[in-house]
Design a protein around this motif. Structure first.
Motif, mmCIF file in Angstrom:
data_model
loop_
_atom_site.group_PDB
_atom_site.id
_atom_site.type_symbol
_atom_site.label_atom_id
_atom_site.label_comp_id
_atom_site.label_asym_id
_atom_site.label_seq_id
_atom_site.Cartn_x
_atom_site.Cartn_y
_atom_site.Cartn_z
ATOM 1 N N GLU A 4 0.824 -1.200 0.000
ATOM 2 C CA GLU A 4 0.000 0.000 0.000
ATOM 3 C C GLU A 4 0.862 1.255 0.000
ATOM 4 O O GLU A 4 1.969 1.262 0.504
ATOM 5 C CB GLU A 4 -0.919 0.031 1.227
ATOM 6 C CG GLU A 4 -1.981 -1.026 1.232
ATOM 7 C CD GLU A 4 -1.481 -2.321 1.814
ATOM 8 O OE1 GLU A 4 -0.410 -2.320 2.454
ATOM 9 O OE2 GLU A 4 -2.152 -3.340 1.617
ATOM 10 N N PHE A 12 -3.440 3.765 0.400
ATOM 11 C CA PHE A 12 -4.022 3.631 -0.932
ATOM 12 C C PHE A 12 -3.582 2.304 -1.538
ATOM 13 O O PHE A 12 -2.432 1.894 -1.389
ATOM 14 C CB PHE A 12 -3.545 4.769 -1.846
ATOM 15 C CG PHE A 12 -4.043 6.116 -1.435
ATOM 16 C CD1 PHE A 12 -5.325 6.518 -1.760
ATOM 17 C CD2 PHE A 12 -3.239 6.993 -0.729
ATOM 18 C CE1 PHE A 12 -5.799 7.760 -1.389
ATOM 19 C CE2 PHE A 12 -3.697 8.236 -0.353
ATOM 20 C CZ PHE A 12 -4.984 8.617 -0.685
ATOM 21 N N ALA A 13 -4.496 1.667 -2.241
ATOM 22 C CA ALA A 13 -4.175 0.419 -2.921
ATOM 23 C C ALA A 13 -3.216 0.702 -4.078
ATOM 24 O O ALA A 13 -3.202 1.805 -4.635
ATOM 25 C CB ALA A 13 -5.448 -0.230 -3.448
ATOM 26 N N ILE A 15 -3.403 -0.077 -7.071
ATOM 27 C CA ILE A 15 -4.101 0.238 -8.315
ATOM 28 C C ILE A 15 -4.266 1.748 -8.488
ATOM 29 O O ILE A 15 -4.347 2.245 -9.614
ATOM 30 C CB ILE A 15 -5.469 -0.489 -8.377
ATOM 31 C CG1 ILE A 15 -6.070 -0.413 -9.780
ATOM 32 C CG2 ILE A 15 -6.429 0.067 -7.375
ATOM 33 C CD1 ILE A 15 -5.371 -1.232 -10.800
ATOM 34 N N VAL A 16 -4.275 2.496 -7.378
ATOM 35 C CA VAL A 16 -4.381 3.956 -7.467
ATOM 36 C C VAL A 16 -3.142 4.522 -8.147
ATOM 37 O O VAL A 16 -3.238 5.386 -9.020
ATOM 38 C CB VAL A 16 -4.576 4.577 -6.068
ATOM 39 C CG1 VAL A 16 -4.534 6.088 -6.128
ATOM 40 C CG2 VAL A 16 -5.866 4.090 -5.447
ATOM 41 N N ALA A 17 -1.972 4.045 -7.771
ATOM 42 C CA ALA A 17 -0.734 4.502 -8.401
ATOM 43 C C ALA A 17 -0.702 4.107 -9.869
ATOM 44 O O ALA A 17 -0.311 4.902 -10.734
ATOM 45 C CB ALA A 17 0.472 3.928 -7.668
ATOM 46 N N TYR A 18 -1.122 2.870 -10.167
ATOM 47 C CA TYR A 18 -1.169 2.426 -11.562
ATOM 48 C C TYR A 18 -2.127 3.286 -12.376
ATOM 49 O O TYR A 18 -1.842 3.637 -13.520
ATOM 50 C CB TYR A 18 -1.598 0.965 -11.656
ATOM 51 C CG TYR A 18 -0.591 -0.020 -11.123
ATOM 52 C CD1 TYR A 18 0.754 0.077 -11.440
ATOM 53 C CD2 TYR A 18 -0.993 -1.064 -10.302
ATOM 54 C CE1 TYR A 18 1.671 -0.836 -10.956
ATOM 55 C CE2 TYR A 18 -0.084 -1.981 -9.815
ATOM 56 C CZ TYR A 18 1.246 -1.856 -10.153
ATOM 57 O OH TYR A 18 2.153 -2.760 -9.669
ATOM 58 N N ALA A 19 -3.267 3.630 -11.795
ATOM 59 C CA ALA A 19 -4.256 4.436 -12.507
ATOM 60 C C ALA A 19 -3.720 5.834 -12.796
ATOM 61 O O ALA A 19 -3.958 6.385 -13.880
ATOM 62 C CB ALA A 19 -5.546 4.520 -11.702
ATOM 63 N N LEU A 20 -2.982 6.410 -11.859
ATOM 64 C CA LEU A 20 -2.408 7.731 -12.086
ATOM 65 C C LEU A 20 -1.321 7.705 -13.157
ATOM 66 O O LEU A 20 -1.241 8.614 -13.991
ATOM 67 C CB LEU A 20 -1.860 8.298 -10.777
ATOM 68 C CG LEU A 20 -2.912 8.640 -9.725
ATOM 69 C CD1 LEU A 20 -2.226 9.070 -8.431
ATOM 70 C CD2 LEU A 20 -3.850 9.710 -10.231
#
Length: 64
Positions: A4, A12-13, A15-20
């Motif tokens: 995290e 934050f998971a 996937i949040v970093a990947y999405a950004l």
């Protein structure tokens, strides 16, 4: 990146970093698609852009 992300004690998971990151990649890709004229050949431009974003996001999740 399998743990995290912590920002002021908020977790934050990953996937949040990947999405950004995918969003940062999508901005120039979207500009290039509009510049080349790909949008003229697509039935639903917003849906097409969303699908391209999902492809970029999926490739990031698979390869990172």
């Amino acid at each position: 990146m399998t743990h995290e992300l912590s920002l002021d004690d908020i977790l934050f998971a990953p996937i949040v970093a990947y999405a950004l990151v995918a969003l940062a990649i999508m901005v120039p890709v979207r500009w290039a698609m509009w510049r080349v004229g790909v949008q003229r050949w697509v039935w639903h431009p917003a849906l097409f852009e969303f699908c391209v974003y999902l492809i970029i996001l999926s490739l990031l999740v698979i390869h990172v």
